[in-house]
Design an enzyme around this catalytic site. Structure first.
Site, PDB file in Angstrom:
ATOM      1  N   ASN A   1      -4.323  -8.397   9.658  1.00  0.00           N
ATOM      2  CA  ASN A   1      -4.066  -6.985   9.377  1.00  0.00           C
ATOM      3  C   ASN A   1      -3.052  -6.784   8.250  1.00  0.00           C
ATOM      4  OD1 ASN A   1      -5.832  -5.698  11.095  1.00  0.00           O
ATOM      5  ND2 ASN A   1      -4.433  -5.737  12.831  1.00  0.00           N
TER       6      ASN A   1
ATOM      7  N   THR B   1      -8.065 -13.853  11.784  1.00  0.00           N
ATOM      8  CA  THR B   1      -7.125 -13.736  12.884  1.00  0.00           C
ATOM      9  C   THR B   1      -7.674 -14.489  14.074  1.00  0.00           C
ATOM     10  OG1 THR B   1      -6.191 -12.229  14.540  1.00  0.00           O
ATOM     11  CG2 THR B   1      -8.095 -11.435  13.308  1.00  0.00           C
ATOM     12  N   ILE B   2      -6.962 -15.484  14.478  1.00  0.00           N
ATOM     13  CA  ILE B   2      -7.402 -16.305  15.596  1.00  0.00           C
ATOM     14  C   ILE B   2      -7.433 -15.498  16.888  1.00  0.00           C
ATOM     15  CG2 ILE B   2      -5.157 -17.175  16.390  1.00  0.00           C
ATOM     16  CD1 ILE B   2      -6.438 -20.012  16.369  1.00  0.00           C
ATOM     17  N   ASP B   3      -6.655 -14.389  16.926  1.00  0.00           N
ATOM     18  CA  ASP B   3      -6.576 -13.558  18.126  1.00  0.00           C
ATOM     19  C   ASP B   3      -7.792 -12.668  18.322  1.00  0.00           C
ATOM     20  OD1 ASP B   3      -4.079 -14.650  18.407  1.00  0.00           O
ATOM     21  OD2 ASP B   3      -2.972 -12.847  17.850  1.00  0.00           O
TER      22      ASP B   3
ATOM     23  N   MET C   1      -2.582 -18.113  22.420  1.00  0.00           N
ATOM     24  CA  MET C   1      -2.303 -17.113  21.403  1.00  0.00           C
ATOM     25  C   MET C   1      -2.799 -15.744  21.847  1.00  0.00           C
ATOM     26  SD  MET C   1      -2.990 -20.220  20.119  1.00  0.00           S
ATOM     27  CE  MET C   1      -4.624 -20.235  19.477  1.00  0.00           C
TER      28      MET C   1
END
Length: 529
Positions: free
Chosen positions: A271, A299-301, A344
């Site tokens: 972001n 973004t790994i999330d 995470m």
């Protein structure tokens, strides 16, 4: 050096708004008072115009539906270089996969066939954003525009190669930059961007080292890239170009781009990085530069709005299985064993939720979106005691952003402006030991934090495919003349989105969604409030 994040916050990008503001979608819950529910819906339907003025959807207006669709189309229109350079010339695309075999050294790269190729995307092609037609606001996970859940089709731009391009390949100097933290798949995306640029005929491709910092640090030289350089980089994790947080001001970055002659910029990040990319795009427009700025969400999330998933997420869920299985074996093999795994997820619990579902070994899954108490008759620790008495062991999976209200706040921030989180995993470990010691109940607690092992992994097959297609479509979008866009997968199809629409806030797990309900069914955990 001035940080990039503060430089872009006052701009047009980072306006913190609610889900209802950004997408006019209402996530409903099962309220006890139906009248209060309707009142709340009407109160929260207020939307904010881009100029900052308060507006609202008047559902008594018979034309509200068409007005909403018009507003949606306007918001999701993707910027094009002809918006500021109306005289920009288009050319027949140099991307054609219907090639003839080279027959002389003059055409060593191959040359186009004279047969017509039907592999291009029409500019009017669209992808449906939402595919579930909810019949009631009380349906699990319902996302409604109005209190009656009226169905309105919402279309976004289909990604892919266009028949007309707005850059001559010989005039292009393309740059790639990776920002933020590591994530599985970065090298895969870099590789595919380079390969696709070369298919278009681009000869000048460079990598900017260590994120946005590479634009201003004189000790960092840009890295020449070619297919030969990137051929095997996807076989290892990390980033060929390196990563960092923060960086110079937007003006300094665009100055550097002008000096270097960069007219295509591919930005890989989350972001904050995309906010920077959009600010760069706006500054280029202000200067009337013919520059395409295209983002690839990293973004790994998996917390980017509107997209099915982001690259690195599948790999993270898969690698988390190793940690969960180790915690399970440790707990199962010990007398009153408890395994705690922290994964995470700063503001969203997608990795923890999916990892818990995939493993089938988790008894308690804790995520940022669902509050919980550790202590008390309905707290996590009381349930842990019940699990140990019933089956002798237990495994907890907790997202890093969960339970931050239980920890002391420091107000410290990292270089990207993110709040430094307290360590909820260590806190749960310590509180668990104290609780059971206090009641004279022997336990054996093992704590595992695999965060950096997961981030540094090579992308798995699923992410490898996603990265490949994202990289290709990023290049197609740039050559088509689009800028200030990002590319993502939406309902299994690839689409272009205007950057402000995907960075207005983080995507989060809906506690009333079917996926979270499935997770609760798998773990069997109660509410911890």
């Amino acid at each position: 050096m001035e940080a990039l994040s503060p430089a872009i916050k006052p701009g047009v990008v980072l306006r913190r708004r609610t889900t209802f503001v950004d997408h006019a979608l209402l996530s409903f819950r099962c309220y006890k008072n139906p009248n209060w529910k309707r009142t709340r819906i009407r109160r929260r339907i207020e939307v904010k115009a881009e100029g900052g003025k308060q507006g609202s959807i008047d559902f008594s207006d018979p034309d509200w539906k068409s007005k909403y669709q018009h507003d949606f189309e306007d918001r999701f229109r993707i910027p094009h270089i002809t918006d500021v350079l109306p005289d920009a010339v288009s050319y027949p695309s140099t991307f054609c996969l219907k090639m003839r075999t080279p027959v002389s050294p003059d055409f060593a790269e191959g040359y186009p066939s004279d047969e017509e190729w039907h592999g291009y995307i029409n500019n009017n092609d669209r992808v449906l954003l939402k595919v579930i037609r909810y019949s009631s606001p009380t349906s699990a996970g319902a996302e409604c525009i109005d209190p009656d859940c009226t169905w309105i089709e919402q279309w976004v731009h289909r990604a892919g190669p266009r028949e007309k391009i707005y850059f001559k390949p010989e005039d292009v100097k393309a740059a790639i930059v990776t920002c933020g933290g590591l994530c599985p798949g970065l090298n895969d995306v870099i590789r595919q961007i380079v390969i696709t640029l070369e298919i278009y005929g681009v000869k000048k491709i460079v990598g900017i080292p260590f994120g946005y910092r590479g634009f201003s640090d004189s000790s960092l030289s840009e890295m020449p890239l070619s297919r030969k350089v990137v051929q095997n980089i996807h076989l290892s994790g990390g980033s060929l170009l390196g990563v960092s947080r923060g960086g110079p001001t937007v003006s300094d970055i665009v100055d550097s781009m002008e000096e270097r002659g960069i007219n295509m910029l591919f930005v890989l990040g989350g972001n904050g990085t995309h906010a920077g990319a959009n600010a760069i795009h706006e500054e280029c427009r202000r200067r009337r530069l013919k520059v395409a700025v295209v983002g690839v969400p990293k973004t790994i999330d998996n917390d980017i709005l509107l997209m099915d998933k982001t690259f690195g997420f599948d790999t993270a869920v898969e690698e988390a299985q190793r940690a969960i299985n180790s915690a399970y074996i440790e707990a199962h093999s010990a007398y009153h064993g408890i395994g705690i795994v922290k994964l995470m997820g700063r503001s969203s619990g997608f990795i923890a939720m999916h990892a818990a579902l995939a493993s089938g070994q988790i008894d308690i899954c804790l995520i940022p979106e669902v509050p919980f108490n550790l202590h008390g008759p309905h707290g996590v620790l009381s349930h842990l005691k019940y699990l140990l008495e019933r089956k002798g062991s237990a495994v907890i999976c907790v997202a890093e952003g969960a339970g931050q209200d239980l920890l002391e706040k420091t107000n410290a921030t990292d270089a990207s402006g993110n709040i430094v989180l307290g360590d909820i995993g260590v806190h749960i470990q310590q509180e668990t030991k104290k609780f059971f010691k206090g009641i004279g109940f022997p336990v054996d607690v093992k704590y595992i934090d695999p965060t950096y092992m997961i981030r540094a992994c090579r992308a798995n097959a699923s992410d490898g495919i996603l990265c490949t297609v994202l990289g290709q479509n990023a290049v197609h979008g740039a050559f088509a003349g689009y800028s200030g866009i990002t590319v993502g997968i939406c309902n299994t199809h690839y689409a272009y989105f205007p950057i402000p629409e995907v960075i207005s806030q983080s995507k989060a797990v809906d506690p009333n969604s079917r996926m979270w309900h499935r997770c609760l069914t798998s773990t069997g955990q109660p509410d911890f409030i």
